[in-house]
Design an enzyme around this catalytic site. Structure first.
Site, PDB file in Angstrom:
ATOM      1  N   ARG A  59      31.196  26.776  44.800  1.00 12.28           N
ATOM      2  CA  ARG A  59      31.906  27.963  45.307  1.00 12.28           C
ATOM      3  C   ARG A  59      31.207  28.519  46.541  1.00 12.28           C
ATOM      4  O   ARG A  59      31.859  28.952  47.501  1.00 12.28           O
ATOM      5  CB  ARG A  59      32.026  29.024  44.201  1.00 12.28           C
ATOM      6  CG  ARG A  59      32.876  30.215  44.615  1.00 12.28           C
ATOM      7  CD  ARG A  59      33.217  31.125  43.453  1.00 12.28           C
ATOM      8  NE  ARG A  59      32.047  31.828  42.946  1.00 12.28           N
ATOM      9  CZ  ARG A  59      32.055  32.627  41.880  1.00 12.28           C
ATOM     10  NH1 ARG A  59      33.185  32.816  41.205  1.00 12.28           N
ATOM     11  NH2 ARG A  59      30.962  33.228  41.471  1.00 12.28           N
ATOM     12  N   LYS A 158      33.186  35.052  48.275  1.00  8.55           N
ATOM     13  CA  LYS A 158      32.272  36.015  47.664  1.00  8.55           C
ATOM     14  C   LYS A 158      31.329  36.485  48.767  1.00  8.55           C
ATOM     15  O   LYS A 158      30.177  36.031  48.879  1.00  8.55           O
ATOM     16  CB  LYS A 158      31.529  35.343  46.505  1.00  8.55           C
ATOM     17  CG  LYS A 158      31.081  36.303  45.437  1.00  8.55           C
ATOM     18  CD  LYS A 158      30.712  35.558  44.173  1.00  8.55           C
ATOM     19  CE  LYS A 158      29.820  36.370  43.280  1.00  8.55           C
ATOM     20  NZ  LYS A 158      30.334  37.675  42.887  1.00  8.55           N
ATOM     21  N   GLU A 191      42.061  42.363  39.610  1.00  5.64           N
ATOM     22  CA  GLU A 191      40.797  42.138  38.896  1.00  5.64           C
ATOM     23  C   GLU A 191      40.017  43.439  38.911  1.00  5.64           C
ATOM     24  O   GLU A 191      40.447  44.417  39.517  1.00  5.64           O
ATOM     25  CB  GLU A 191      39.998  41.015  39.567  1.00  5.64           C
ATOM     26  CG  GLU A 191      39.607  41.313  41.007  1.00  5.64           C
ATOM     27  CD  GLU A 191      38.815  40.193  41.678  1.00  5.64           C
ATOM     28  OE1 GLU A 191      38.215  39.365  40.977  1.00  5.64           O
ATOM     29  OE2 GLU A 191      38.800  40.174  42.914  1.00  5.64           O
TER      30      GLU A 191
HETATM   31  N1  PXG Z   1      35.626  39.302  40.459  1.00  3.33           N
HETATM   32  C1  PXG Z   1      34.771  39.796  41.365  1.00  3.33           C
HETATM   33  C2  PXG Z   1      35.277  40.599  42.489  1.00  3.33           C
HETATM   34  C3  PXG Z   1      33.388  39.533  41.225  1.00  3.33           C
HETATM   35  O1  PXG Z   1      32.543  40.006  42.130  1.00  3.33           O
HETATM   36  C4  PXG Z   1      33.873  38.278  39.212  1.00  3.33           C
HETATM   37  C5  PXG Z   1      35.219  38.553  39.423  1.00  3.33           C
HETATM   38  C6  PXG Z   1      33.480  37.371  38.084  1.00  3.33           C
HETATM   39  O2  PXG Z   1      33.212  36.075  38.607  1.00  3.33           O
HETATM   40  P1  PXG Z   1      32.212  35.069  37.900  1.00  3.33           P
HETATM   41  O3  PXG Z   1      32.241  33.850  38.755  1.00  3.33           O
HETATM   42  O4  PXG Z   1      30.877  35.730  37.848  1.00  3.33           O
HETATM   43  O5  PXG Z   1      32.755  34.835  36.555  1.00  3.33           O
HETATM   44  C7  PXG Z   1      32.921  38.806  40.112  1.00  3.33           C
HETATM   45  C8  PXG Z   1      31.467  38.592  39.856  1.00  3.33           C
HETATM   46  C9  PXG Z   1      27.929  42.884  38.754  1.00  3.33           C
HETATM   47  C10 PXG Z   1      28.287  41.908  39.837  1.00  3.33           C
HETATM   48  O6  PXG Z   1      26.834  43.472  38.838  1.00  3.33           O
HETATM   49  C11 PXG Z   1      29.353  40.998  39.706  1.00  3.33           C
HETATM   50  C12 PXG Z   1      29.628  40.117  40.770  1.00  3.33           C
HETATM   51  C13 PXG Z   1      28.868  40.193  41.873  1.00  3.33           C
HETATM   52  C14 PXG Z   1      27.840  41.078  41.987  1.00  3.33           C
HETATM   53  C15 PXG Z   1      27.520  41.934  40.970  1.00  3.33           C
HETATM   54  O7  PXG Z   1      28.713  43.058  37.825  1.00  3.33           O
HETATM   55  N2  PXG Z   1      30.600  39.165  40.822  1.00  3.33           N
END
Ligand code: PXG
Length: 298
Positions: A59, A158, A191
């Site tokens: 990713r 991201k 989301e």
């Molecule tokens: N949506 C967004 C906008 C995200 O930033 C997810 C979904 C979940 O994706 P993954 O690949 O992790 O299953 C994220 C995850 C936090 C935090 O502290 C979360 C994310 C980035 C930075 C901090 O909760 N990303």
């Protein structure tokens, strides 16, 4: 203690070196700082493995391609570096933050002066939601802040520019809840600020499709597969707040949150107002999977 670190003893990977956190620094001219010009991954280590390491690296490279950022390491070198950072911090369970910025340039917007990307990696402890939230579920609100449209900044990237999500998170904080739901520009459920969302209605599991403009979450994809393996019908389908308010169950997925039930949205109680039976099953399946999947830290 295994997996626990005293703050200042952390070893950080930065641009080919492993440095004490007090010595790990980036330039004030780095375009990651000046413009949010860069990308990142949040990754978990469980039981001596970098969970879904390959998926996170893939990713990261896809995001880099989308923003024309050249990562000065191969995918294999990134994998080795993640392992090495964990090893140097004696970390078998924790949170890994991997960041690639456009690098040091001048004050102009154009990245032409940024000759080499900055890469750093932090292996740390993780702050989880309180244990009782996994049993009882949590309340969320809908933020008035809409999720970025893919035609502006594609949420699949991201990127280091998370202001969109942070503004929504501020609304969650102001409302005294841990997360905020974000809708698309058209008012479709997208989301949460750092988690993907699922609802369950009459035994069928629904989650918004990627094309509405969301992060292609790795936990999301893992849960979809685990649910299908358990025999559930999982549909990537658009839905509205109405469908969410009237769902039997709702849960969020994310690297940090894993699988966590949502028991109220905008003060509407979801289903029975508890962590529902299917959510419980999926959390258990997910947690079992974290023990066995990923790149071994050795
Ligand atoms: N949506 C967004 C906008 C995200 O930033 C997810 C979904 C979940 O994706 P993954 O690949 O992790 O299953 C994220 C995850 C936090 C935090 O502290 C979360 C994310 C980035 C930075 C901090 O909760 N990303």
């Amino acid at each position: 203690m295994k997996g626990l670190l005293i703050m200042a003893d952390r070893i950080i990977y930065i641009d080919g070196e492993y440095l004490n956190e007090n010595d790990a620094k980036i330039s004030v001219f780095d375009h990651g700082v000046l413009y949010g010009d860069g990308i990142f991954e949040g990754i978990r280590a469980y039981n001596g493995r970098i969970f879904k390491g390959k998926e996170h690296i893939d990713r990261l490279f896809s995001a880099a391609k989308a923003i024309m950022l050249e990562i000065p390491l191969t995918k294999e070198e990134v994998a080795q570096m993640l392992v090495e950072t964990c090893k140097r911090n004696n970390l078998t369970d924790g949170y890994i933050r991997l960041v690639v910025t456009r690098g040091k340039g001048d004050l102009g917007l154009s990245p032409t002066k940024c000759t080499v990307a900055t890469v750093f990696c932090i292996a740390a402890n993780i702050t989880l939601y309180p244990e009782e939230m996994y049993e009882k579920g949590m309340p969320i609100i809908t933020a008035s802040q809409r999720r970025n449209k893919a035609t502006i900044i594609d949420p699949q990237i991201k990127s280091l520019n998370y202001l969109n999500n942070i503004l929504a998170k501020i609304q969650a904080n102001q409302a005294g809840v841990p997360e905020a739901l974000m809708l698309t520009h058209d008012g479709i459920v997208a989301e949460c600020t750092g988690d993907n969302i699922f609802i369950i209605k009459e035994g069928i599991i629904f989650t918004p499709p990627i094309h509405v403009g969301i992060l292609d979450g790795i936990t999301r994809n893992t849960v979809i597969k685990l649910a299908r393996d358990l025999g559930y019908d999982v549909q990537e389908k658009e839905f509205t707040q109405y469908n969410l308010y009237n769902a039997d169950e709702c849960f969020l997925t994310g690297t940090a949150a894993e699988v966590i039930a949502v028991t109220s949205v905008d003060e509407r109680i979801i289903g029975a107002g508890i962590c529902g039976p299917i959510t419980k099953k999926l959390l258990a399946a997910f947690q079992a999977h974290t023990k066995i999947d990923g790149i071994e830290i050795k």
